[in-house]
Design a protein around this motif. Structure first.
Motif, short mmCIF file in Angstrom:
data_model
loop_
_atom_site.label_atom_id
_atom_site.label_comp_id
_atom_site.label_asym_id
_atom_site.label_seq_id
_atom_site.Cartn_x
_atom_site.Cartn_y
_atom_site.Cartn_z
N GLY A 166 0.39 -1.41 -0.36
CA GLY A 166 0.15 -0.02 0.13
C GLY A 166 0.47 1.40 -0.15
N LEU A 167 2.23 1.15 0.71
CA LEU A 167 3.12 2.22 0.27
C LEU A 167 3.15 1.74 -1.10
N GLY A 168 3.92 3.35 -1.62
CA GLY A 168 3.94 3.68 -3.57
C GLY A 168 5.29 2.85 -3.06
N LEU A 169 5.65 2.13 -4.34
CA LEU A 169 6.97 1.69 -4.83
C LEU A 169 8.06 2.44 -5.01
N SER B 260 -1.68 6.59 -2.92
CA SER B 260 -1.11 5.59 -2.07
C SER B 260 -1.33 6.21 -0.62
N VAL B 261 -1.80 5.68 0.58
CA VAL B 261 -1.02 6.51 1.88
C VAL B 261 -0.11 7.43 2.54
N ASP B 262 1.24 6.51 1.60
CA ASP B 262 2.29 7.33 1.80
C ASP B 262 2.21 8.83 1.49
N GLY B 263 1.17 8.93 0.41
CA GLY B 263 1.32 10.72 -0.04
C GLY B 263 1.17 11.49 0.85
N ALA B 264 -0.17 11.20 1.31
CA ALA B 264 -0.07 12.12 2.28
C ALA B 264 0.38 12.35 3.87
N MET B 265 1.50 11.79 4.15
CA MET B 265 3.11 11.29 4.97
C MET B 265 3.85 11.63 4.44
N MET B 266 3.97 11.98 3.05
CA MET B 266 5.09 12.68 3.34
C MET B 266 4.31 14.28 2.96
N PHE B 267 3.72 14.50 2.23
CA PHE B 267 2.55 15.61 2.28
C PHE B 267 3.20 16.34 3.63
N ARG B 268 2.64 15.78 4.60
CA ARG B 268 2.42 16.66 5.68
C ARG B 268 4.51 16.01 6.49
N LEU C 208 8.83 13.68 -1.42
CA LEU C 208 7.70 13.78 -3.29
C LEU C 208 8.23 14.46 -3.73
N PHE C 209 8.83 16.05 -3.54
CA PHE C 209 8.63 16.47 -4.91
C PHE C 209 9.99 16.21 -5.37
N ARG C 210 10.63 14.47 -5.39
CA ARG C 210 11.47 13.75 -6.17
C ARG C 210 10.27 13.39 -6.50
N LEU C 211 9.59 12.57 -6.30
CA LEU C 211 8.69 11.53 -7.14
C LEU C 211 7.84 12.03 -8.47
N GLY C 212 7.71 13.42 -8.76
CA GLY C 212 7.18 14.07 -9.50
C GLY C 212 5.96 14.44 -9.69
N ALA C 213 5.54 15.43 -10.45
CA ALA C 213 4.07 16.34 -10.49
C ALA C 213 3.34 15.23 -10.61
N ARG C 214 2.98 14.60 -10.90
CA ARG C 214 1.73 13.07 -10.74
C ARG C 214 1.52 13.57 -9.22
N ARG C 215 2.25 13.00 -8.81
CA ARG C 215 2.84 11.99 -7.13
C ARG C 215 2.58 13.33 -6.42
#
Length: 341
Positions: free
Chosen positions: A84-87, A123-131, A137-144
């Motif tokens: 569930g965490l993004g690879l 995936s749930v890790d998006g919210a975790m990285m955003f916080r 998060l910014f290294r993973l690209g604009a869509r992420r």
């Protein structure tokens, strides 16, 4: 109209500010974040050549770095956390920690291969990285980034308020949870045969995805890219199979497709003759999680396979390891150790 636009922009600003700087989920995501940070921090201190096990929760529950590392005479960190965490996030965290001569063993869950790009972005890790980790998060690209920026909802806010309140009252300290449930190599411990819920396990009915879905999966593309990059830097990447119930068929075409994801990109692949399938009685709370005696049984067999592939001499497991593995219900049916090419 101008006032409406300003109100909309203001509401978005409040939303972003709340989820980026104020609200957090310290009891659920906080524990996951701490687990990731502790595992990567320990791995950063290990001398090369080291062994890292990467997958979802199948890695720490069904594979023991304590056993495998001891038998291979290599420092080992069990880097698995959860499906569930993004690879993309997981690989971005681990790539800088891997150096020439290191070995990565990847018994990835089958569902990791077929995960779509949309599911990964949401995936749930998006919210975790955003916080907590916007730089990554910014290294993973604009869509992420875009998905993480708008991936939380009012129920998430209510859960955050509840978790922050309970944490403020002293409940559920993540450090205490991890200290009780994991050893210093990232393995899950304390999962006994006696505490397994066999009634619940008997109700689980997983169907493995077809080979073409695995071949076309976004997760497969992320795994293949990781294998190419790691091997180009002198890291040995070896794919494997996750544990599951004997009653869940794993077609040979699925195994061949998974094997190709590694072999075609410079990596390697191993599989036990039983394809890491075990009786239901060997599991603890899901089809991905062996009870600890069976975790040891599986790990002893995997260590010998890895030793053969790495051209190392496998040490004998300690008496304590052997004794615990013998308590697994399938101990009388220990899988033969023969490499699968």
């Amino acid at each position: 109209m101008r006032r409406l636009i300003l109100l909309c922009l203001g509401s978005v600003l409040i939303y972003w500010t709340s989820f980026a700087f104020v609200l957090a989920r310290p009891l659920s995501l906080g524990t996951i974040r701490l687990e990731i940070n502790e595992k990567t921090a320990r791995a950063a201190t290990l001398k090369s050549p080291k062994l890292v096990i990467l997958a979802g929760s199948n890695a720490p529950f069904s594979h023991s770095c304590h056993v495998i590392g001891t038998m291979l005479d290599m420092p080992c960190e069990n880097g698995g956390v959860a499906v569930g965490l993004g690879l993309d996030e997981i690989f971005a965290r681990w790539r800088p920690l891997l150096h020439r001569g290191d070995v990565v063993y990847m018994p990835m869950e089958i569902q990791q291969y077929v995960m779509s790009a949309a599911s990964t972005r949401m995936s749930v890790d998006g919210a975790m990285m955003f916080r907590h980790d916007r730089r990554l998060l910014f290294r993973l690209g604009a869509r992420r980034v875009l998905a993480a920026s708008f991936g939380t909802t009012m129920p998430d806010a209510l859960e955050a308020i509840a978790e922050m309140t309970f944490r403020g009252l002293g409940f559920g300290h993540p450090h205490a949870v991890l200290a009780a449930e994991y050893n210093r190599q990232g393995d899950r411990i304390g999962t006994t045969i006696a505490t397994a819920d066999q009634g619940f396990l008997s109700e689980l009915h997983r169907v493995e995805p077809p080979a073409n879905a695995i071949a076309q999966g976004y997760g497969t593309r992320l795994i293949e890219r990781f294998v190419r990059i790691a091997t180009s830097r002198g890291v040995t990447v070896i794919g494997g199979l996750p544990t599951d119930f004997l009653r869940v068929p794993l077609p040979s075409a699925d195994v061949a497709t998974i094997r190709a994801a590694y072999l075609d990109n410079g990596g390697n692949f191993i599989a036990l003759p039983n394809r890491s399938r075990y009786a239901q009685a060997d599991f603890w709370n899901t089809e991905d999680h062996l009870a600890q005696p069976c975790q040891y049984l599986n790990s002893i067999a995997i260590a010998r396979l890895l030793a053969s592939r790495l051209h190392r001499i496998a040490r004998q497991p300690t008496k304590a390891m052997t004794a615990l593995a013998a308590a697994c219900p399938s101990a009388t049916r220990t899988p033969r150790v023969a490499a699968t090419h």
